[in-house]
Design a protein around this motif. Structure first.
Motif, PDB file in Angstrom:
ATOM      1  N   ASN A  34       0.804  -1.231   0.000  1.00  0.00           N
ATOM      2  CA  ASN A  34       0.000   0.000   0.000  1.00  0.00           C
ATOM      3  C   ASN A  34       0.832   1.273   0.000  1.00  0.00           C
ATOM      4  O   ASN A  34       0.278   2.370  -0.009  1.00  0.00           O
ATOM      5  CB  ASN A  34      -0.992  -0.024   1.168  1.00  0.00           C
ATOM      6  N   LEU A  37       2.051   1.104  -4.344  1.00  0.00           N
ATOM      7  CA  LEU A  37       1.012   1.404  -5.337  1.00  0.00           C
ATOM      8  C   LEU A  37       0.874   2.908  -5.578  1.00  0.00           C
ATOM      9  O   LEU A  37       0.983   3.365  -6.731  1.00  0.00           O
ATOM     10  CB  LEU A  37      -0.318   0.757  -4.935  1.00  0.00           C
ATOM     11  N   ARG A 103      -8.797  -1.969  -7.440  1.00  0.00           N
ATOM     12  CA  ARG A 103      -9.433  -0.677  -7.154  1.00  0.00           C
ATOM     13  C   ARG A 103      -8.392   0.423  -6.975  1.00  0.00           C
ATOM     14  O   ARG A 103      -8.661   1.586  -7.261  1.00  0.00           O
ATOM     15  CB  ARG A 103     -10.242  -0.689  -5.862  1.00  0.00           C
ATOM     16  N   PRO A 133     -16.857   3.817  -2.284  1.00  0.00           N
ATOM     17  CA  PRO A 133     -16.995   4.881  -3.289  1.00  0.00           C
ATOM     18  C   PRO A 133     -15.727   5.753  -3.337  1.00  0.00           C
ATOM     19  O   PRO A 133     -14.838   5.616  -2.477  1.00  0.00           O
ATOM     20  CB  PRO A 133     -18.190   5.674  -2.768  1.00  0.00           C
ATOM     21  N   ASP A 135     -16.104   9.215  -3.890  1.00  0.00           N
ATOM     22  CA  ASP A 135     -16.651  10.584  -3.907  1.00  0.00           C
ATOM     23  C   ASP A 135     -15.683  11.596  -3.312  1.00  0.00           C
ATOM     24  O   ASP A 135     -15.577  12.735  -3.782  1.00  0.00           O
ATOM     25  CB  ASP A 135     -17.990  10.630  -3.149  1.00  0.00           C
ATOM     26  N   HIS A 137     -12.411  11.497  -3.436  1.00  0.00           N
ATOM     27  CA  HIS A 137     -11.346  11.771  -4.417  1.00  0.00           C
ATOM     28  C   HIS A 137     -11.841  12.859  -5.383  1.00  0.00           C
ATOM     29  O   HIS A 137     -11.125  13.811  -5.688  1.00  0.00           O
ATOM     30  CB  HIS A 137     -11.042  10.510  -5.254  1.00  0.00           C
ATOM     31  N   GLU A 203      -1.692   7.303   7.660  1.00  0.00           N
ATOM     32  CA  GLU A 203      -1.060   5.979   7.544  1.00  0.00           C
ATOM     33  C   GLU A 203       0.401   6.131   7.093  1.00  0.00           C
ATOM     34  O   GLU A 203       0.699   7.018   6.264  1.00  0.00           O
ATOM     35  CB  GLU A 203      -1.858   5.121   6.559  1.00  0.00           C
ATOM     36  N   THR A 319      -7.461  -1.648  10.212  1.00  0.00           N
ATOM     37  CA  THR A 319      -8.500  -2.554   9.715  1.00  0.00           C
ATOM     38  C   THR A 319      -7.880  -3.723   8.949  1.00  0.00           C
ATOM     39  O   THR A 319      -8.429  -4.827   8.962  1.00  0.00           O
ATOM     40  CB  THR A 319      -9.502  -1.803   8.816  1.00  0.00           C
ATOM     41  N   ASP A 320      -6.725  -3.515   8.321  1.00  0.00           N
ATOM     42  CA  ASP A 320      -6.103  -4.587   7.536  1.00  0.00           C
ATOM     43  C   ASP A 320      -5.512  -5.685   8.412  1.00  0.00           C
ATOM     44  O   ASP A 320      -5.080  -6.707   7.898  1.00  0.00           O
ATOM     45  CB  ASP A 320      -5.003  -4.027   6.622  1.00  0.00           C
ATOM     46  N   ILE A 342     -14.233   0.779   9.874  1.00  0.00           N
ATOM     47  CA  ILE A 342     -13.847   1.382   8.596  1.00  0.00           C
ATOM     48  C   ILE A 342     -14.710   0.885   7.444  1.00  0.00           C
ATOM     49  O   ILE A 342     -15.240   1.659   6.656  1.00  0.00           O
ATOM     50  CB  ILE A 342     -12.348   1.084   8.279  1.00  0.00           C
TER      51      ILE A 342
HETATM   52  C1  EPZ Z   1      -6.745   1.776   1.633  1.00  0.00           C
HETATM   53  O1  EPZ Z   1      -7.946   1.575   0.913  1.00  0.00           O
HETATM   54  C2  EPZ Z   1      -5.987   0.469   1.555  1.00  0.00           C
HETATM   55  N1  EPZ Z   1      -5.666   0.169   0.155  1.00  0.00           N
HETATM   56  C3  EPZ Z   1      -6.837  -0.643   2.161  1.00  0.00           C
HETATM   57  O2  EPZ Z   1      -6.066  -1.833   2.142  1.00  0.00           O
HETATM   58  C4  EPZ Z   1      -7.139  -0.293   3.620  1.00  0.00           C
HETATM   59  O3  EPZ Z   1      -7.976  -1.287   4.163  1.00  0.00           O
HETATM   60  C5  EPZ Z   1      -7.844   1.073   3.669  1.00  0.00           C
HETATM   61  O4  EPZ Z   1      -7.026   2.074   3.012  1.00  0.00           O
HETATM   62  C6  EPZ Z   1      -8.093   1.544   5.101  1.00  0.00           C
HETATM   63  O5  EPZ Z   1      -6.867   1.620   5.775  1.00  0.00           O
HETATM   64  C7  EPZ Z   1      -4.624   0.829  -0.416  1.00  0.00           C
HETATM   65  O6  EPZ Z   1      -3.958   1.657   0.202  1.00  0.00           O
HETATM   66  C8  EPZ Z   1      -4.310   0.473  -1.830  1.00  0.00           C
HETATM   67  P1  EPZ Z   1     -10.206   4.417   2.429  1.00  0.00           P
HETATM   68  P2  EPZ Z   1      -8.867   2.852   0.541  1.00  0.00           P
HETATM   69  O7  EPZ Z   1     -10.452   5.335   1.291  1.00  0.00           O
HETATM   70  O8  EPZ Z   1      -8.029   4.042   0.365  1.00  0.00           O
HETATM   71  C9  EPZ Z   1     -14.862   5.300   2.691  1.00  0.00           C
HETATM   72  C10 EPZ Z   1      -5.595  -4.051   1.660  1.00  0.00           C
HETATM   73  O9  EPZ Z   1      -5.981  -5.053   2.230  1.00  0.00           O
HETATM   74  N2  EPZ Z   1     -14.656   6.205   1.538  1.00  0.00           N
HETATM   75  O10 EPZ Z   1      -9.257   4.814   3.500  1.00  0.00           O
HETATM   76  O11 EPZ Z   1      -9.755   2.428  -0.575  1.00  0.00           O
HETATM   77  C11 EPZ Z   1     -14.600   3.840   2.335  1.00  0.00           C
HETATM   78  O12 EPZ Z   1     -15.770   3.263   1.775  1.00  0.00           O
HETATM   79  C12 EPZ Z   1      -6.547  -2.921   1.349  1.00  0.00           C
HETATM   80  O13 EPZ Z   1      -4.396  -3.839   1.313  1.00  0.00           O
HETATM   81  C13 EPZ Z   1     -15.727   6.911   1.013  1.00  0.00           C
HETATM   82  O14 EPZ Z   1     -16.857   6.789   1.482  1.00  0.00           O
HETATM   83  O15 EPZ Z   1      -9.723   3.003   1.851  1.00  0.00           O
HETATM   84  C14 EPZ Z   1     -14.232   3.238   3.670  1.00  0.00           C
HETATM   85  O16 EPZ Z   1     -15.407   2.911   4.370  1.00  0.00           O
HETATM   86  C15 EPZ Z   1      -7.971  -3.336   1.660  1.00  0.00           C
HETATM   87  N3  EPZ Z   1     -15.525   7.740  -0.050  1.00  0.00           N
HETATM   88  C16 EPZ Z   1     -13.495   4.385   4.397  1.00  0.00           C
HETATM   89  O17 EPZ Z   1     -13.881   5.592   3.698  1.00  0.00           O
HETATM   90  C17 EPZ Z   1     -14.287   7.905  -0.605  1.00  0.00           C
HETATM   91  O18 EPZ Z   1     -14.156   8.694  -1.569  1.00  0.00           O
HETATM   92  C18 EPZ Z   1     -11.977   4.291   4.359  1.00  0.00           C
HETATM   93  O19 EPZ Z   1     -11.629   3.998   3.033  1.00  0.00           O
HETATM   94  C19 EPZ Z   1     -13.194   7.177  -0.061  1.00  0.00           C
HETATM   95  C20 EPZ Z   1     -13.396   6.349   1.015  1.00  0.00           C
END
Ligand code: EPZ
Length: 431
Positions: A34, A37, A103, A133, A135, A137, A203, A319-320, A342
């Motif tokens: 992570n 990427l 994703r 989602p 949104d 971003h 993070e 959460t991971d 999360i």
């Molecule tokens: C990153 O995902 C990681 N992936 C995930 O790891 C990790 O579980 C997650 O962060 C939380 O730490 C990478 O870094 C590639 P978020 P990300 O945006 O960025 C909501 C793994 O196992 N949200 O921090 O996609 C979302 O739905 C993966 O390596 C919105 O609603 O997670 C979630 O409930 C799994 N709208 C919360 O926020 C948005 O525009 C946190 O998601 C963005 C997020």
């Protein structure tokens, strides 16, 4: 070079013979998935060749380097060193065919838009653990002057016509989002003017991206805090960068050491990334000694003590690591709770663990776990990346043999897992 993407229809399996033997020995952590990427996506912003070291050999890395090649970059993968020449990039469209595989491909949106003033990126679908989602971003890019439209499943983003450059602005996230923060940082580093981003994810992987950008000429203040101030620059250089170690891979092996009452040393770590997890693992009764770049863990034969956990953004419990720690609690001497704050659907491993004899009840975003004496081997299915990690460590101590299918999930995030676990004494093979 375009590496081939493993066809997902191939159904390799892992066969693991559980045993009472403790894991013993030394294992070297790979680079962080992570972190690498977003760092790979950030090479789109660079004006010269970028050489990355300590890159984990993972399917997700191949997926993203294939995407960079589809944009016009040249990529050479030599083991854990990846050389990217971004100078030939001339395509602003990231196709659904590649984005649907991962994703995190959404991470190319900010850099393409920042460099070319326009971008077309396929919307990532949801995934097993939640709708996820993007949104935040899109809202963040609009705050930097972009106009965004969604057409036929693609995000179309344009910088202001006049300059074809994004402009500095104030971005305030409604919730902490890791890749949302990363996308906006990458968009802001080449914008005209100063951007302030509030409620940033903290993070360590975000910080690793920021360190790489600053090394190549970006002007970013507030590193590691929830407020970043970014002054746009004309361009970023190229150069070399070493990717941070994978704290989730490390955490998975630490949980395996507790489960098997083992004694392992993990090298190539940055222990300061793991404080919350180490704190929780010490509460299970494990002895953990931390050095500058290693973690030594010993769990004696006394029962594992149950520990309540609740996931939240860094520096809280990640959460991971939730699924992997749930296995520790499933075999603890007593009851515990695991609260997932999360993602809305990140308990799919519970059903699979129950098939191995775990006693877990899910109520909303809380799992209530009653520790059992032992698990039994079974045929189980991987549902997502970290769930598959949890099934592997459960199988190490289950009585009998466990077969895990759909292990392409596992290959996305755990480099050389059979070799690393076999070297510690596990009986694991891929068929
Ligand atoms: C990153 O995902 C990681 N992936 C995930 O790891 C990790 O579980 C997650 O962060 C939380 O730490 C990478 O870094 C590639 P978020 P990300 O945006 O960025 C909501 C793994 O196992 N949200 O921090 O996609 C979302 O739905 C993966 O390596 C919105 O609603 O997670 C979630 O409930 C799994 N709208 C919360 O926020 C948005 O525009 C946190 O998601 C963005 C997020």
């Amino acid at each position: 070079m375009t590496a081939t993407i493993q066809p997902h229809e191939s159904t390799p399996k892992l066969i693991i013979k559980g045993s009472k033997h403790p894991l013993k020995g030394i294992v070297r952590a790979s680079g962080a998935k992570n972190a690498v990427l977003p760092i790979l996506a950030a090479t789109i912003l660079c004006s010269d060749i970028v050489t990355l070291h300590n890159v984990p050999q993972l399917q997700d890395v191949i997926t993203l380097t294939d995407l960079l090649c589809s944009l016009g970059a040249k990529v050479e993968i030599n083991g854990e060193t990846v050389i990217i020449d971004p100078r030939g990039i001339d395509n602003i469209r990231a196709s659904h065919e590649l984005v649907k595989l991962m994703r995190a491909s959404i991470l190319v949106l900010g850099p393409i838009l920042a460099r070319f003033g326009k971008a077309e990126v396929s919307l990532p679908g949801g995934c097993a653990i939640g709708s996820r989602p993007v949104d935040q971003h899109l809202k963040g890019l609009e705050a930097l002057g972009a106009s965004i439209s969604l057409e036929n499943g693609y995000v179309h983003a344009y910088a202001p016509q006049a300059t074809a450059k994004l402009k500095g602005g104030l971005v305030m996230f409604d919730m902490v989002t890791v890749t949302g923060t990363e996308n906006i940082i990458m968009a802001a580093v080449l914008a005209c003017g100063v951007s302030v981003i509030e409620n940033c994810a903290r993070e360590p992987e975000v910080t690793d991206l920021v360190k790489m950008l600053v090394k190549f000429g970006a002007k970013i203040e507030g590193i590691g805090t929830e407020k970043l101030t970014i002054t746009g620059v004309q361009k970023l250089s190229g150069g070399e960068y070493q990717v941070m170690p994978d704290r989730i891979e490390i955490g998975t092996y630490l949980c395996a050491a507790v489960l098997t009452h083992g004694d392992i040393t993990i090298e190539n770590c940055e222990p300061e990334h793991q404080e919350m997890l180490i704190n929780k693992l010490r509460k299970t009764g494990a002895l953990i000694n931390v050095g500058k770049d290693f973690i030594h863990i010993v769990k004696d034969s006394s029962p594992i003590l149950p520990v309540n956990i609740k996931t939240a953004p860094y520096p809280a419990f990640p959460t991971d690591m939730q699924a992997q720690f749930m296995v520790v609690n499933a075999l603890a001497n007593g009851s515990s709770t695991v609260v997932e704050t999360i993602f809305e659907n990140r308990f799919m491993h519970v059903e699979e663990l129950a098939r191995m004899g775990a006693n877990i009840r899910v109520e909303g975003n809380t799992s209530i776990i009653a520790g059992v004496k032992s698990l039994s081997g079974a045929e189980v299915s991987s549902t997502d990346l970290r769930a598959s990690g949890c099934l592997v460590i459960a199988a190490l101590v289950a009585e009998g043999t466990t077969t895990i299918d759909n292990i392409y999930h596992l290959d996305r995030g755990y480099a050389k897992i059979e070799a690393k676990l076999s070297a510690l004494g596990a009986d694991i093979k891929r068929v």
